[in-house]
Design a protein around this motif. Structure first.
Motif, PDB file in Angstrom:
ATOM      1  N   GLY A 255       0.831  -1.197   0.000  1.00 52.45           N
ATOM      2  CA  GLY A 255       0.000   0.000   0.000  1.00 52.45           C
ATOM      3  C   GLY A 255       0.862   1.241   0.000  1.00 52.45           C
ATOM      4  N   LEU A 256       0.216   2.379  -0.128  1.00 49.78           N
ATOM      5  CA  LEU A 256       0.935   3.647  -0.211  1.00 49.78           C
ATOM      6  C   LEU A 256       0.140   4.717   0.511  1.00 49.78           C
ATOM      7  CD1 LEU A 256       3.335   5.173  -1.923  1.00 49.78           C
ATOM      8  CD2 LEU A 256       1.416   5.938  -3.302  1.00 49.78           C
ATOM      9  N   ALA A 257       0.820   5.550   1.270  1.00 49.78           N
ATOM     10  CA  ALA A 257       0.214   6.733   1.869  1.00 49.78           C
ATOM     11  C   ALA A 257       0.899   7.958   1.301  1.00 49.78           C
ATOM     12  CB  ALA A 257       0.350   6.703   3.388  1.00 49.78           C
ATOM     13  N   ILE A 258       0.114   8.992   1.039  1.00 48.67           N
ATOM     14  CA  ILE A 258       0.630  10.220   0.435  1.00 48.67           C
ATOM     15  C   ILE A 258       0.408  11.369   1.410  1.00 48.67           C
ATOM     16  CG2 ILE A 258       0.454  11.810  -1.513  1.00 48.67           C
ATOM     17  CD1 ILE A 258      -0.922   9.431  -3.032  1.00 48.67           C
ATOM     18  N   MET A 259       1.477  12.027   1.804  1.00 43.26           N
ATOM     19  CA  MET A 259       1.397  13.188   2.682  1.00 43.26           C
ATOM     20  C   MET A 259       1.857  14.413   1.890  1.00 43.26           C
ATOM     21  SD  MET A 259       0.518  13.687   5.969  1.00 43.26           S
ATOM     22  CE  MET A 259       0.999  12.287   6.998  1.00 43.26           C
ATOM     23  N   LEU A 260       0.963  15.375   1.716  1.00 47.65           N
ATOM     24  CA  LEU A 260       1.269  16.600   0.981  1.00 47.65           C
ATOM     25  C   LEU A 260       0.965  17.801   1.865  1.00 47.65           C
ATOM     26  CD1 LEU A 260      -0.308  15.715  -2.496  1.00 47.65           C
ATOM     27  CD2 LEU A 260       2.101  15.565  -1.827  1.00 47.65           C
ATOM     28  N   GLY A 261       1.942  18.649   2.069  1.00 43.89           N
ATOM     29  CA  GLY A 261       1.743  19.812   2.917  1.00 43.89           C
ATOM     30  C   GLY A 261       1.376  19.438   4.342  1.00 43.89           C
ATOM     31  N   GLY A 262       1.847  18.295   4.793  1.00 46.06           N
ATOM     32  CA  GLY A 262       1.558  17.847   6.146  1.00 46.06           C
ATOM     33  C   GLY A 262       0.185  17.232   6.313  1.00 46.06           C
ATOM     34  N   ARG A 263      -0.537  17.007   5.204  1.00 42.29           N
ATOM     35  CA  ARG A 263      -1.880  16.425   5.264  1.00 42.29           C
ATOM     36  C   ARG A 263      -1.963  15.185   4.383  1.00 42.29           C
ATOM     37  NH1 ARG A 263      -5.987  19.682   7.233  1.00 42.29           N
ATOM     38  NH2 ARG A 263      -5.388  21.810   7.788  1.00 42.29           N
ATOM     39  N   LEU A 264      -2.723  14.214   4.837  1.00 42.42           N
ATOM     40  CA  LEU A 264      -2.944  13.024   4.036  1.00 42.42           C
ATOM     41  C   LEU A 264      -3.747  13.366   2.790  1.00 42.42           C
ATOM     42  CD1 LEU A 264      -3.864  10.392   6.771  1.00 42.42           C
ATOM     43  CD2 LEU A 264      -1.817  10.364   5.329  1.00 42.42           C
ATOM     44  N   HIS A 265      -3.369  12.770   1.682  1.00 40.15           N
ATOM     45  CA  HIS A 265      -4.149  12.917   0.450  1.00 40.15           C
ATOM     46  C   HIS A 265      -4.934  11.627   0.241  1.00 40.15           C
ATOM     47  CE1 HIS A 265      -5.304  14.122  -3.564  1.00 40.15           C
ATOM     48  NE2 HIS A 265      -4.849  12.967  -4.032  1.00 40.15           N
ATOM     49  N   HIS A 266      -6.278  11.726   0.242  1.00 45.80           N
ATOM     50  CA  HIS A 266      -7.132  10.547   0.140  1.00 45.80           C
ATOM     51  C   HIS A 266      -7.645  10.301  -1.274  1.00 45.80           C
ATOM     52  CE1 HIS A 266      -7.433  11.606   4.473  1.00 45.80           C
ATOM     53  NE2 HIS A 266      -7.492  10.313   4.634  1.00 45.80           N
ATOM     54  N   GLY A 267      -7.731  11.335  -2.090  1.00 41.70           N
ATOM     55  CA  GLY A 267      -8.337  11.190  -3.401  1.00 41.70           C
ATOM     56  C   GLY A 267      -9.845  11.328  -3.333  1.00 41.70           C
ATOM     57  N   SER A 268     -10.495  11.431  -4.475  1.00 42.24           N
ATOM     58  CA  SER A 268     -11.934  11.684  -4.517  1.00 42.24           C
ATOM     59  C   SER A 268     -12.756  10.515  -3.996  1.00 42.24           C
ATOM     60  CB  SER A 268     -12.370  12.010  -5.948  1.00 42.24           C
ATOM     61  OG  SER A 268     -12.106  10.907  -6.812  1.00 42.24           O
ATOM     62  N   SER A 269     -12.241   9.296  -4.127  1.00 43.15           N
ATOM     63  CA  SER A 269     -12.985   8.115  -3.685  1.00 43.15           C
ATOM     64  C   SER A 269     -12.311   7.398  -2.524  1.00 43.15           C
ATOM     65  CB  SER A 269     -13.156   7.131  -4.854  1.00 43.15           C
ATOM     66  OG  SER A 269     -11.888   6.614  -5.250  1.00 43.15           O
ATOM     67  N   GLY A 270     -11.194   7.942  -2.042  1.00 41.15           N
ATOM     68  CA  GLY A 270     -10.451   7.284  -0.971  1.00 41.15           C
ATOM     69  C   GLY A 270      -9.452   6.268  -1.479  1.00 41.15           C
ATOM     70  N   ALA A 271      -9.291   6.168  -2.794  1.00 38.39           N
ATOM     71  CA  ALA A 271      -8.428   5.138  -3.368  1.00 38.39           C
ATOM     72  C   ALA A 271      -6.996   5.600  -3.602  1.00 38.39           C
ATOM     73  CB  ALA A 271      -9.025   4.633  -4.683  1.00 38.39           C
ATOM     74  N   ALA A 272      -6.684   6.855  -3.278  1.00 35.35           N
ATOM     75  CA  ALA A 272      -5.301   7.314  -3.446  1.00 35.35           C
ATOM     76  C   ALA A 272      -4.384   6.442  -2.597  1.00 35.35           C
ATOM     77  CB  ALA A 272      -5.178   8.774  -3.028  1.00 35.35           C
ATOM     78  N   GLY A 273      -3.371   5.883  -3.224  1.00 33.86           N
ATOM     79  CA  GLY A 273      -2.428   5.051  -2.492  1.00 33.86           C
ATOM     80  C   GLY A 273      -2.655   3.559  -2.631  1.00 33.86           C
ATOM     81  N   GLU A 274      -3.727   3.139  -3.313  1.00 32.78           N
ATOM     82  CA  GLU A 274      -3.947   1.703  -3.510  1.00 32.78           C
ATOM     83  C   GLU A 274      -3.016   1.207  -4.614  1.00 32.78           C
ATOM     84  OE1 GLU A 274      -5.694  -0.443  -1.779  1.00 32.78           O
ATOM     85  OE2 GLU A 274      -6.355   1.107  -0.377  1.00 32.78           O
ATOM     86  N   ILE A 275      -1.731   1.259  -4.300  1.00 27.22           N
ATOM     87  CA  ILE A 275      -0.700   1.016  -5.302  1.00 27.22           C
ATOM     88  C   ILE A 275      -0.632  -0.444  -5.733  1.00 27.22           C
ATOM     89  CG2 ILE A 275       1.167   0.568  -3.657  1.00 27.22           C
ATOM     90  CD1 ILE A 275       2.998   2.255  -5.436  1.00 27.22           C
ATOM     91  N   GLY A 276      -1.220  -1.332  -4.929  1.00 27.59           N
ATOM     92  CA  GLY A 276      -1.255  -2.732  -5.327  1.00 27.59           C
ATOM     93  C   GLY A 276      -1.928  -2.934  -6.665  1.00 27.59           C
ATOM     94  N   TYR A 277      -2.857  -2.023  -7.033  1.00 26.13           N
ATOM     95  CA  TYR A 277      -3.593  -2.115  -8.290  1.00 26.13           C
ATOM     96  C   TYR A 277      -2.868  -1.435  -9.440  1.00 26.13           C
ATOM     97  CZ  TYR A 277      -7.405  -3.940  -5.533  1.00 26.13           C
ATOM     98  OH  TYR A 277      -8.160  -4.724  -4.706  1.00 26.13           O
ATOM     99  N   LEU A 278      -1.679  -0.956  -9.216  1.00 26.13           N
ATOM    100  CA  LEU A 278      -0.924  -0.300 -10.287  1.00 26.13           C
ATOM    101  C   LEU A 278      -0.607  -1.313 -11.387  1.00 26.13           C
ATOM    102  CD1 LEU A 278       0.555   2.448 -10.934  1.00 26.13           C
ATOM    103  CD2 LEU A 278       2.610   1.339 -10.050  1.00 26.13           C
ATOM    104  N   PRO A 279      -1.016  -1.034 -12.625  1.00 24.76           N
ATOM    105  CA  PRO A 279      -0.650  -1.934 -13.727  1.00 24.76           C
ATOM    106  C   PRO A 279       0.840  -1.800 -14.025  1.00 24.76           C
ATOM    107  CG  PRO A 279      -2.522  -0.512 -14.292  1.00 24.76           C
ATOM    108  CD  PRO A 279      -1.893   0.055 -13.061  1.00 24.76           C
ATOM    109  N   VAL A 280       1.574  -2.875 -13.907  1.00 23.27           N
ATOM    110  CA  VAL A 280       3.016  -2.833 -14.119  1.00 23.27           C
ATOM    111  C   VAL A 280       3.431  -3.984 -15.025  1.00 23.27           C
ATOM    112  CG1 VAL A 280       3.610  -1.696 -11.947  1.00 23.27           C
ATOM    113  CG2 VAL A 280       3.351  -4.170 -11.990  1.00 23.27           C
TER     114      VAL A 280
END
Length: 401
Positions: free
Chosen positions: A221-246
């Motif tokens: 998984g991935l957590a994103i901290m920007l400006g000292g705040r968590l970034h969740h994304g519009s649906s809460g899926a920001a950071g679900e890096i397991g689904y990254l197509p690689v």
């Protein structure tokens, strides 16, 4: 505009001064009225009035005396721990851990329960929260907030769980059921996000406003901290890096099914053990997720202990991890990447340095990659910190007379 909203009004100034004094008492421990005045720049009279106000509201208490020169000893004051409590909960596929802390952040109670063989998530959380509070000597009514760290997606709009791959019995509507059951504010947060909160507070990311945390454990998984705040994304899926197509892994077409997503197939615990086995570092098969992560961490440590003999195994693992890290960093360009989770922690500097080198080799960005600075229960620590920040705002912010 009403007078109460104008800057510089006595009401606002009292609120600011009260909050500043409470923060000082939390940070520096017991202080005298005179010392509070010195540190806040307030006069002796104003500082004394401030302390009396906080004492009347039950937020501070006398805890001793400080001997001085002539005259009576000065009274020492501290934040009253029992003025509020919070409970942090870490929810996993096999267990739930709950801890109760008072408003100073001191953890006074902790319980651990199995989640196996139960179809009642409300009952599991209820028992864990109630027992954690009881072990801390706190009434449930004194618990001002419960923060639960859970795998999966949390809807930023509703605060409810929308998808939890490893917790099929956790579902939409659970948040309302827990709030009604416990009769206190309950908040869900993604577990990896909470680990990042803890990392920012007391780990490798202290003093860094922008960073990403890559959680390599049973899953990734991935957590994103920007400006000292968590970034969740519009649906809460920001950071679900397991689904990254690689490249190098099949890409499932239906994420609602139990098929493992692409990047997860490359760097999850099973993949780590497979890479290790190819390089001569085999471990027994583990069916449970927690055990799988432990086994994967063991082979990583074995490769590090083997020195140059383990280099090729670590090189391959770093190459795989770098695909996800690089994809993230070319979009966000953070100065820091923290590797956490059982595997990330086990890899230490040996793995972090390899990932940093590989990312720099395949992209234009060059983030510093380090291993986590936390060794024990970062998700639980992040849950407690999140709860404490909110409750302190509520309690300390209500000091306006």
């Amino acid at each position: 505009m009403s007078a109460t909203r104008l800057p510089g009004t006595p009401r606002l100034l009292r609120a600011l001064n009260d909050r500043a004094a409470l923060e000082l008492l939390l940070e520096r421990g017991p202080l005298t009225r005179a010392r509070i005045g010195e540190l806040t720049g307030l006069s002796k009279v104003t500082a004394s009035q401030l302390v009396e106000r906080l004492e009347e509201r039950g937020l501070v208490a006398r805890v001793g005396e400080q001997a001085g020169g002539r005259g009576p000893n000065a009274q020492l004051y501290a934040v009253r721990p029992s003025s509020a409590y919070v409970v942090g909960v870490e929810v996993g596929a096999e267990r739930v851990v709950a801890a109760c802390a008072d408003i100073t952040g001191t953890v006074a109670g902790r319980v651990e329960q199995s989640t196996k063989d139960t179809d009642d998530p409300v009952g599991v959380v209820h028992n864990a929260v109630v027992q954690a509070a009881a072990s801390a000597g706190a009434e449930l009514s004194a618990v001002r907030r419960v923060v639960l760290g859970t795998p999966g997606l949390v809807d930023p709009q509703t605060g409810d769980i929308t998808f939890a791959f490893n917790l099929p019995r956790w579902h939409s509507g659970l948040l309302a059921a827990l709030r009604e059951d416990l009769d206190t504010p309950v908040v869900f947060e993604n577990d990896v996000n909470l680990a990042a909160v803890a990392e920012a507070q007391s780990g490798a990311a202290q003093g860094t406003a922008d960073f990403v945390l890559v959680w390599v454990d049973a899953g990734v998984g991935l957590a994103i901290m920007l400006g000292g705040r968590l970034h969740h994304g519009s649906s809460g899926a920001a950071g679900e890096i397991g689904y990254l197509p690689v490249p190098g892994a099949p890409i499932p077409r239906d994420v609602s099914k139990r098929a493992k997503p692409a990047f997860q197939q490359l760097v999850g615990a099973d993949a780590v053990r497979a890479v290790a086995a190819e390089h001569g570092f085999a471990t027994p098969k583990a069916a449970e997720q927690g055990v799988a992560a432990t086994r994967a961490a063991e082979v990583v440590r074995a490769a590090i202990a083997a020195g140059t003999a383990g280099g090729p195994m670590l090189d391959e693992l770093a190459r795989r991890l770098a695909l996800g890290v690089a994809s993230t960093c070319v979009v966000l360009d953070p100065p820091l990447v923290v590797l956490a989770g059982a595997v990330g922690q086990a890899g230490g500097a040996a793995l972090a340095e390899r990932v940093q080198h590989e990312v720099a080799a395949i992209t234009l960005v060059r983030p510093r990659v380090v291993t986590t600075g936390l060794t024990e229960e970062p998700i639980l620590r992040g849950a407690l910190r999140t709860a404490l920040d909110a409750v302190r705002d509520e309690v300390f912010g209500s000091t306006v007379g």
